[in-house]
Design an enzyme around this catalytic site. Sequence first.
Site, PDB file in Angstrom:
ATOM      1  N   GLY A  14     -19.990 -15.295 -17.683  1.00 50.34           N
ATOM      2  CA  GLY A  14     -20.295 -15.683 -16.307  1.00 50.34           C
ATOM      3  C   GLY A  14     -19.294 -15.047 -15.354  1.00 50.34           C
ATOM      4  N   TYR A 141     -27.217 -31.850 -17.708  1.00 54.33           N
ATOM      5  CA  TYR A 141     -26.111 -30.907 -17.531  1.00 54.33           C
ATOM      6  C   TYR A 141     -24.780 -31.559 -17.926  1.00 54.33           C
ATOM      7  CZ  TYR A 141     -22.767 -27.901 -15.053  1.00 54.33           C
ATOM      8  OH  TYR A 141     -21.702 -27.089 -14.726  1.00 54.33           O
ATOM      9  N   ARG A 213     -13.549 -34.525   0.689  1.00 54.92           N
ATOM     10  CA  ARG A 213     -13.610 -33.720  -0.523  1.00 54.92           C
ATOM     11  C   ARG A 213     -12.310 -32.929  -0.723  1.00 54.92           C
ATOM     12  NH1 ARG A 213     -17.236 -36.605  -1.052  1.00 54.92           N
ATOM     13  NH2 ARG A 213     -19.438 -36.182  -1.486  1.00 54.92           N
ATOM     14  N   ASP A 276     -25.267 -38.650   4.009  1.00 51.65           N
ATOM     15  CA  ASP A 276     -23.897 -38.162   3.822  1.00 51.65           C
ATOM     16  C   ASP A 276     -23.551 -37.878   2.362  1.00 51.65           C
ATOM     17  OD1 ASP A 276     -22.791 -37.897   6.315  1.00 51.65           O
ATOM     18  OD2 ASP A 276     -22.097 -39.973   6.432  1.00 51.65           O
TER      19      ASP A 276
END
Length: 320
Positions: A14, A141, A213, A276
Amino acid sequence: MAAQEQQRTVMVTGGTGLYGKAIERYVKSTETTAKWVFLSSRDGDLRDRQQTELLFQKHKPTHVIHLAAMVGGLFANMAKKVEFYRENTLINDNVMECCRIYEVKKLVSCLSTCIFPDKTSYPIDETMVHNGPPHSSNEGYAYAKRMIDVLNRCYKDEYGCDFTSVVPTNIFGEHDNFSIQGGHVIPSLIHKCYLAKQSGEDFIVWGSGSPLRQFIYSLDLAKLTVWALDSYDDPDPIILSVDPEAEVSIKDVAYMVADAMQFPHDRVKFDTTKADGQFKKTASNAKLRKYLPDFKFTPMHQALQATVAWFVDNYDAVRK
């Protein structure tokens, strides 16, 4: 050290996305005689065992950084849980088993903060990975990625393999996917602001801008990943993140993007009819700080300036 470096071949799966390109840029800036190979999906299908073995036979890596994965946004993860589980499990199984068979000295795989339990206390740390189910929206995942952590310990216990994993928080930087619909928050904000500037319209940010974040610049992450390859030998994962105190609101990020784009603040608008998302997902980097107490992260505004400048200069060619 020089003789040891000459015999080192590092293969990055990747290797042509945001993360891999940052590692490539970083190693080119350092004095290294190691050979670095950056693979893309065009070089071989890692879901296929035979193709994976051919890549190991061709490049003869002594070290592997495993970034390749089937990834997607929220709706893709919800719609294709089986495929996200199966394809990532196939990729990871082939890469890890080939690392054992071909006697790779060190494997560093990339995990994600989305693998952590949905219901948890904050800040999250490396001991919490398996403390409950992940959010149901991306469980295919997440469980495939969690198994890398399990197998790192299993390979160590049974075969003595030096396999480990890193867990980055929200990555941004040059070579990102700047799609407004499918990209992550920073690249999509950069693209939106660019289009607003071109059209003379307002820069509309979805949501109130209040969620917090932790963002890590891809070049900082590259440096830390190469450090992990060289110096981190614990099979248990390590979170690679800015300090919890460096959390920023989406609103602050939007204004920093506007500054980098030389866009007026009074034309930055927040569409509060849009959701949000989770308010915060704070991750602890205490483990990283035990190893690297003095590591200096690139200031957010500086990293955004560099990312915006690259985006504008390469607008016609960027993924968007």
